[in-house]
Design an enzyme around this catalytic site. Structure first.
Site, PDB file in Angstrom:
ATOM      1  N   GLN A 190     -17.077  -5.729  29.449  1.00 49.03           N
ATOM      2  CA  GLN A 190     -16.764  -6.223  30.794  1.00 49.03           C
ATOM      3  C   GLN A 190     -16.976  -7.721  30.927  1.00 49.03           C
ATOM      4  OE1 GLN A 190     -19.117  -2.870  32.897  1.00 49.03           O
ATOM      5  NE2 GLN A 190     -17.552  -3.479  34.364  1.00 49.03           N
ATOM      6  N   HIS A 240     -19.682   6.737  32.771  1.00 44.15           N
ATOM      7  CA  HIS A 240     -18.831   5.619  33.191  1.00 44.15           C
ATOM      8  C   HIS A 240     -18.976   4.442  32.221  1.00 44.15           C
ATOM      9  CE1 HIS A 240     -17.148   2.922  36.526  1.00 44.15           C
ATOM     10  NE2 HIS A 240     -17.609   2.057  35.641  1.00 44.15           N
ATOM     11  N   GLU A 241     -20.228   4.082  31.891  1.00 45.40           N
ATOM     12  CA  GLU A 241     -20.442   2.911  31.023  1.00 45.40           C
ATOM     13  C   GLU A 241     -19.974   3.179  29.587  1.00 45.40           C
ATOM     14  OE1 GLU A 241     -20.935   0.241  32.425  1.00 45.40           O
ATOM     15  OE2 GLU A 241     -21.613   1.028  34.341  1.00 45.40           O
ATOM     16  N   HIS A 291     -16.384   2.685  29.202  1.00 42.61           N
ATOM     17  CA  HIS A 291     -16.009   1.274  29.011  1.00 42.61           C
ATOM     18  C   HIS A 291     -15.990   0.906  27.531  1.00 42.61           C
ATOM     19  CE1 HIS A 291     -15.606  -0.633  32.906  1.00 42.61           C
ATOM     20  NE2 HIS A 291     -16.739  -0.131  33.344  1.00 42.61           N
ATOM     21  N   CYS A 333     -16.261   0.025  40.280  1.00 36.23           N
ATOM     22  CA  CYS A 333     -16.478  -0.660  39.000  1.00 36.23           C
ATOM     23  C   CYS A 333     -16.376  -2.161  39.212  1.00 36.23           C
ATOM     24  CB  CYS A 333     -15.423  -0.196  37.994  1.00 36.23           C
ATOM     25  SG  CYS A 333     -15.574  -0.972  36.387  1.00 36.23           S
ATOM     26  N   LEU A 334     -17.293  -2.907  38.597  1.00 34.26           N
ATOM     27  CA  LEU A 334     -17.272  -4.366  38.708  1.00 34.26           C
ATOM     28  C   LEU A 334     -15.975  -4.948  38.156  1.00 34.26           C
ATOM     29  CD1 LEU A 334     -20.931  -5.145  37.553  1.00 34.26           C
ATOM     30  CD2 LEU A 334     -20.061  -4.964  39.892  1.00 34.26           C
ATOM     31  N   GLY A 339     -24.787  -0.487  36.495  1.00 35.22           N
ATOM     32  CA  GLY A 339     -24.652  -0.494  35.044  1.00 35.22           C
ATOM     33  C   GLY A 339     -23.585  -1.510  34.673  1.00 35.22           C
TER      34      GLY A 339
HETATM   35 ZN    ZN Z   1     -17.291   0.031  35.294  1.00 34.72          ZN
END
Ligand code: ZN
Length: 162
Positions: free
Chosen positions: A53, A138-139, A142, A96-97, A48
């Site tokens: 981000q 999680h998303e 963000h 997480c990216l 995701g």
């Molecule tokens: Zn993340």
């Protein structure tokens, strides 16, 4: 076009973001952005990704089709909100990216209901369980400036070059 992913610490990962409306979504710029965001997610092996981000401060995220309910199409969610559908919470490992190399256990609701717009500005509402519910929480965190490391325990580091 693959976009650069911002990494923690960065103030753009820590702020509230702007809601989008159907007119915003109808622009070519926004369609291109969604395609690029999705491409960036896959190029980075993410399940995701959220718009902040990559430095775009809007309430939009994408969930990879293999991890969503609709296995044939990546899930684009605009202005998403969720509520719990059961009191059970479960621990699970996350990364997480935007926090490369760090992993940890986060407690999330097992079953949630999501309300959002899709990429065409149509209202979507659905329930999600287990890992899909985890990715969504999680998303959507963000979009509210929250990173998993704010909530995680047993955080550890893996150097991907090893
Ligand atoms: Zn993340």
């Amino acid at each position: 076009m693959k976009l650069d992913i911002l990494t923690d610490p960065n103030p753009l990962l820590r702020q509230a973001n702007r809601d989008l409306n159907a007119a915003d979504l109808a622009t070519e710029e926004m369609r291109n952005f969604i395609a690029s965001l999705t491409e960036t997610m896959y190029a980075s092996d993410g399940v995701g990704i959220a718009a902040p981000q990559v430095g775009k401060s809007v309430n939009l995220c994408v969930i990879a089709k293999n991890f969503s309910n609709s296995k044939d199409k990546d899930l684009v969610l605009v202005n998403p909100e969720w509520e719990k559908r059961a009191i059970a919470k479960i621990w699970g490992e996350e990364g997480c990216l935007s926090v490369p190399g760090l992993y940890g256990k986060v407690r999330r609701y097992k079953k949630i209901r999501v309300n959002a717009l899709d990429e065409y500005g149509q209202t979507v509402e659905f329930e999600a369980d287990d890992f899909f519910a985890r990715v969504l929480q999680h998303e959507i965190d963000h979009l509210n400036g929250i990173l998993f490391i704010d909530k995680a325990k047993d955080i550890y580091h893996i150097d991907k070059n090893l």
